[in-house]
Write a protein that holds these residues in place. Sequence first.
Motif, PDB file in Angstrom:
ATOM      1  N   ALA A 115       2.377  15.276 -21.268  1.00 43.71           N
ATOM      2  CA  ALA A 115       1.301  15.290 -21.076  1.00 43.71           C
ATOM      3  C   ALA A 115       0.658  13.755 -20.866  1.00 43.71           C
ATOM      4  CB  ALA A 115       0.418  15.770 -22.176  1.00 43.71           C
ATOM      5  N   GLN A 116       1.437  12.994 -21.149  1.00 46.34           N
ATOM      6  CA  GLN A 116       0.901  11.346 -20.966  1.00 46.34           C
ATOM      7  C   GLN A 116       1.205  10.892 -19.680  1.00 46.34           C
ATOM      8  OE1 GLN A 116      -0.483   9.565 -23.648  1.00 46.34           O
ATOM      9  NE2 GLN A 116      -0.464  11.867 -24.362  1.00 46.34           N
ATOM     10  N   GLU A 117       2.103  11.677 -18.777  1.00 44.02           N
ATOM     11  CA  GLU A 117       2.305  11.281 -17.322  1.00 44.02           C
ATOM     12  C   GLU A 117       1.359  11.657 -16.283  1.00 44.02           C
ATOM     13  OE1 GLU A 117       6.308  12.623 -16.728  1.00 44.02           O
ATOM     14  OE2 GLU A 117       7.428  11.467 -18.055  1.00 44.02           O
ATOM     15  N   GLU A 118       1.330  11.128 -15.129  1.00 42.19           N
ATOM     16  CA  GLU A 118       0.608  11.424 -13.843  1.00 42.19           C
ATOM     17  C   GLU A 118       1.489  12.445 -13.236  1.00 42.19           C
ATOM     18  OE1 GLU A 118      -2.052   9.578 -10.431  1.00 42.19           O
ATOM     19  OE2 GLU A 118      -0.036   8.478 -10.895  1.00 42.19           O
ATOM     20  N   LEU A 119       0.622  13.710 -12.853  1.00 46.23           N
ATOM     21  CA  LEU A 119       1.287  14.740 -12.201  1.00 46.23           C
ATOM     22  C   LEU A 119       0.840  14.797 -10.948  1.00 46.23           C
ATOM     23  CD1 LEU A 119       3.007  17.269 -12.702  1.00 46.23           C
ATOM     24  CD2 LEU A 119       1.286  18.477 -13.460  1.00 46.23           C
ATOM     25  N   PHE A 120       1.675  14.472 -10.016  1.00 51.70           N
ATOM     26  CA  PHE A 120       1.028  14.206  -8.393  1.00 51.70           C
ATOM     27  C   PHE A 120       1.362  15.188  -7.821  1.00 51.70           C
ATOM     28  CE2 PHE A 120       0.536  10.435  -5.299  1.00 51.70           C
ATOM     29  CZ  PHE A 120      -0.711  10.004  -5.885  1.00 51.70           C
ATOM     30  N   GLY A 121       0.721  16.233  -8.001  1.00 47.37           N
ATOM     31  CA  GLY A 121       1.067  17.480  -7.302  1.00 47.37           C
ATOM     32  C   GLY A 121      -0.117  18.306  -7.446  1.00 47.37           C
ATOM     33  N   PRO A 122      -0.215  19.687  -6.757  1.00 46.83           N
ATOM     34  CA  PRO A 122      -1.260  20.480  -7.258  1.00 46.83           C
ATOM     35  C   PRO A 122      -1.343  21.394  -8.191  1.00 46.83           C
ATOM     36  CG  PRO A 122       0.247  21.420  -5.533  1.00 46.83           C
ATOM     37  CD  PRO A 122       0.661  20.074  -6.084  1.00 46.83           C
ATOM     38  N   ILE A 123      -0.896  20.732  -9.354  1.00 43.85           N
ATOM     39  CA  ILE A 123      -1.063  21.600 -10.612  1.00 43.85           C
ATOM     40  C   ILE A 123      -2.078  21.011 -11.644  1.00 43.85           C
ATOM     41  CG2 ILE A 123       0.542  22.756 -12.417  1.00 43.85           C
ATOM     42  CD1 ILE A 123       1.466  23.116  -9.660  1.00 43.85           C
ATOM     43  N   ALA A 124      -2.752  21.788 -12.382  1.00 47.56           N
ATOM     44  CA  ALA A 124      -3.928  21.328 -13.350  1.00 47.56           C
ATOM     45  C   ALA A 124      -3.271  21.911 -14.625  1.00 47.56           C
ATOM     46  CB  ALA A 124      -5.202  22.075 -12.932  1.00 47.56           C
ATOM     47  N   MET A 155       0.832  -0.962  -0.043  1.00 44.15           N
ATOM     48  CA  MET A 155       0.066   0.127   0.033  1.00 44.15           C
ATOM     49  C   MET A 155       0.843   1.394  -0.045  1.00 44.15           C
ATOM     50  SD  MET A 155      -3.324  -0.766  -0.045  1.00 44.15           S
ATOM     51  CE  MET A 155      -2.976  -2.028  -1.201  1.00 44.15           C
ATOM     52  N   PRO A 156       0.186   2.224  -0.684  1.00 43.48           N
ATOM     53  CA  PRO A 156       1.113   3.547  -0.685  1.00 43.48           C
ATOM     54  C   PRO A 156       0.864   4.599   0.547  1.00 43.48           C
ATOM     55  CG  PRO A 156      -0.990   3.690  -1.817  1.00 43.48           C
ATOM     56  CD  PRO A 156      -1.007   2.569  -1.116  1.00 43.48           C
ATOM     57  N   TRP A 157       1.331   5.516   0.392  1.00 45.91           N
ATOM     58  CA  TRP A 157       1.622   6.816   1.560  1.00 45.91           C
ATOM     59  C   TRP A 157       0.389   7.695   1.328  1.00 45.91           C
ATOM     60  CZ3 TRP A 157       1.804  10.886  -1.125  1.00 45.91           C
ATOM     61  CH2 TRP A 157       2.873  11.024  -2.287  1.00 45.91           C
ATOM     62  N   ASN A 158      -0.232   7.922   0.233  1.00 44.24           N
ATOM     63  CA  ASN A 158      -0.970   9.014   0.006  1.00 44.24           C
ATOM     64  C   ASN A 158      -2.399   9.081   0.709  1.00 44.24           C
ATOM     65  OD1 ASN A 158      -1.801   7.009  -1.677  1.00 44.24           O
ATOM     66  ND2 ASN A 158      -2.607   8.541  -3.268  1.00 44.24           N
ATOM     67  N   PHE A 159      -3.020   7.864   1.042  1.00 45.98           N
ATOM     68  CA  PHE A 159      -4.350   7.679   1.789  1.00 45.98           C
ATOM     69  C   PHE A 159      -3.893   6.594   2.815  1.00 45.98           C
ATOM     70  CE2 PHE A 159      -5.934  10.130  -1.690  1.00 45.98           C
ATOM     71  CZ  PHE A 159      -6.856  11.228  -1.053  1.00 45.98           C
ATOM     72  N   PRO A 160      -3.020   6.854   3.864  1.00 45.63           N
ATOM     73  CA  PRO A 160      -2.233   5.724   4.381  1.00 45.63           C
ATOM     74  C   PRO A 160      -3.459   4.746   5.266  1.00 45.63           C
ATOM     75  CG  PRO A 160      -1.821   7.628   5.481  1.00 45.63           C
ATOM     76  CD  PRO A 160      -2.505   8.189   4.274  1.00 45.63           C
ATOM     77  N   TYR A 161      -4.450   5.278   5.639  1.00 48.10           N
ATOM     78  CA  TYR A 161      -5.616   4.411   6.289  1.00 48.10           C
ATOM     79  C   TYR A 161      -6.423   3.975   5.162  1.00 48.10           C
ATOM     80  CZ  TYR A 161      -3.699   6.193  10.814  1.00 48.10           C
ATOM     81  OH  TYR A 161      -3.305   6.573  11.816  1.00 48.10           O
ATOM     82  N   TRP A 162      -6.911   4.861   4.489  1.00 49.13           N
ATOM     83  CA  TRP A 162      -8.212   4.342   3.458  1.00 49.13           C
ATOM     84  C   TRP A 162      -7.729   3.247   2.663  1.00 49.13           C
ATOM     85  CZ3 TRP A 162     -12.941   3.327   2.794  1.00 49.13           C
ATOM     86  CH2 TRP A 162     -13.682   3.355   1.915  1.00 49.13           C
ATOM     87  N   GLN A 163      -6.492   3.488   1.842  1.00 49.23           N
ATOM     88  CA  GLN A 163      -6.022   2.350   1.028  1.00 49.23           C
ATOM     89  C   GLN A 163      -5.822   1.135   1.625  1.00 49.23           C
ATOM     90  OE1 GLN A 163      -5.807   3.119  -2.238  1.00 49.23           O
ATOM     91  NE2 GLN A 163      -4.934   5.302  -2.493  1.00 49.23           N
ATOM     92  N   VAL A 164      -5.525   0.959   2.876  1.00 50.81           N
ATOM     93  CA  VAL A 164      -5.357  -0.214   3.669  1.00 50.81           C
ATOM     94  C   VAL A 164      -6.765  -0.856   3.916  1.00 50.81           C
ATOM     95  CG1 VAL A 164      -4.392  -1.082   5.775  1.00 50.81           C
ATOM     96  CG2 VAL A 164      -3.077   0.507   4.703  1.00 50.81           C
ATOM     97  N   GLY A 190      -3.023  17.298  -4.250  1.00 52.52           N
ATOM     98  CA  GLY A 190      -2.728  16.755  -5.586  1.00 52.52           C
ATOM     99  C   GLY A 190      -2.208  15.334  -5.840  1.00 52.52           C
ATOM    100  N   GLN A 191      -2.009  14.716  -4.629  1.00 54.42           N
ATOM    101  CA  GLN A 191      -1.487  13.479  -4.428  1.00 54.42           C
ATOM    102  C   GLN A 191      -2.521  12.378  -4.306  1.00 54.42           C
ATOM    103  OE1 GLN A 191       2.694  14.472  -2.109  1.00 54.42           O
ATOM    104  NE2 GLN A 191       0.669  15.004  -1.073  1.00 54.42           N
TER     105      GLN A 191
END
Length: 452
Positions: free
Chosen positions: A355-364, A127-136, A258-259
């Motif tokens: 433009a094909q990559e996932e941008l994992f931060g608060p930029i639209a 599991m990842p760190w971004n939603f550390p409870y919900w993902q689990v 944005g993560q």
Amino acid sequence: MFTPINPATGEAGTPIPALTDDALEARLARAAETFVRWRTSRLDERTALLAAIADRFERDKRRLAEIAVREMGKTLKTATAEVEKCAAAFRHYAQAGPSMLESRRFETPMGPATARWLPLGPVLAIMPWNFPYWQVVRFAAPTIMAGNVGLLKHASLTQGVGAAIEETIRAAGAPDGLFQNLAIPSSRVDALIPDDRIAAVTLTGSEGAGIKVAEAAGRQLKKVVLELGGSDPFIVMPSADLDAAAKAAVAARIQNTGQSCICAKRMIVHTDVYDAFMERFEAGMRAVRAGDPMADETDMGPLSSEEQRQTVLDQLAQIREAGGRLLFGGEALPGPGAFMSAGILVDVPPASAAAQEELFGPIAMVFRARDLDAAIALANNVPFGLGSSVWTNDPDERERFERDIAAGMTAVNRMLSSTPEAPFGGIKKSGHGRELGPYGLHEFMNLKTVFG
């Protein structure tokens, strides 16, 4: 050894030791032993435990939320909401789980047949760190209801959360070995997957991690569920309520700084309402307040680490080199912590590698679409297919979006989010399999047919 670093201050927390080989072996043996009993446990025993776990999460939500704030930087209010959502998931499976496990009878030329749902065994979750409870909990609640047992390999950043989840489940009365956190680095996972005591694997993470885990599980012919990255489109059509759409677009882009795999990352706006939408959206994004994640007035905290912030800054540089233009924001903020400002990119070439990559931060990223067909084509012009959000009050457009957007989920006139009642997952390079709902419960079960 895992040393947590508070991304809001840069301060190191108390180190957490990694499991020794002997300690890891003991946990695997305990999981296998517990499964022998738990697989035949009564449904009312399982539902009572799930309800008790929900109560513990609710009771301890402040303490649990603060651990997530310290380890990966989300705001206290969103971390608290995340823990409350976990409690709701445990309660949902406590209430709805038994009906999901009901046998079904069929009439066949050979006589009657019964399809039964039976547990598989210990399930390893990476599991990842971004939603550390919900993902689990998305894996843990249905795992317990199914009669399986859980083994968690949590992200290095959030080992404290992993330990807290195990502690909370045990404190609710779970049998020893029903759910265990494995404090090990990612480098030790490849050797773990082939172990005969592990029946299946689920991973939420990056595309690269998904490929590695799928390869390792495939060599053992073990079932695997993958929830990977996303570059979700947020489409706005002329019939949409622009005020509501712009407000939701801001929230969908900056949630969790944005993560989030299902953050709206690409705003695709019909040319007839492009300027009107952008006026509202830009005002909303400029007003976003980054700051102390413990403060109520903060809209978003830091990124999860200095490394993650640098990854986003490097991506922004590549996008600008490809022709994209940053209207504002997207800068590392001065002072301690991994903070950055929210921002908007325009003029990004849709076919560019950036433009094909996932941008994992608060930029639209914002794109202009001339018509419905162009909007759908832009939405599908990425290797991912996780979620999507569409804004229209035209029923024919809605039908086209639901049918033609290549994604596992579509939200109409609302921001996409997950809920324990409905299946969650994607297609293409966003992974395969489903979490949540009855389908998430059934992913790691044996659908056994009994004739006679």
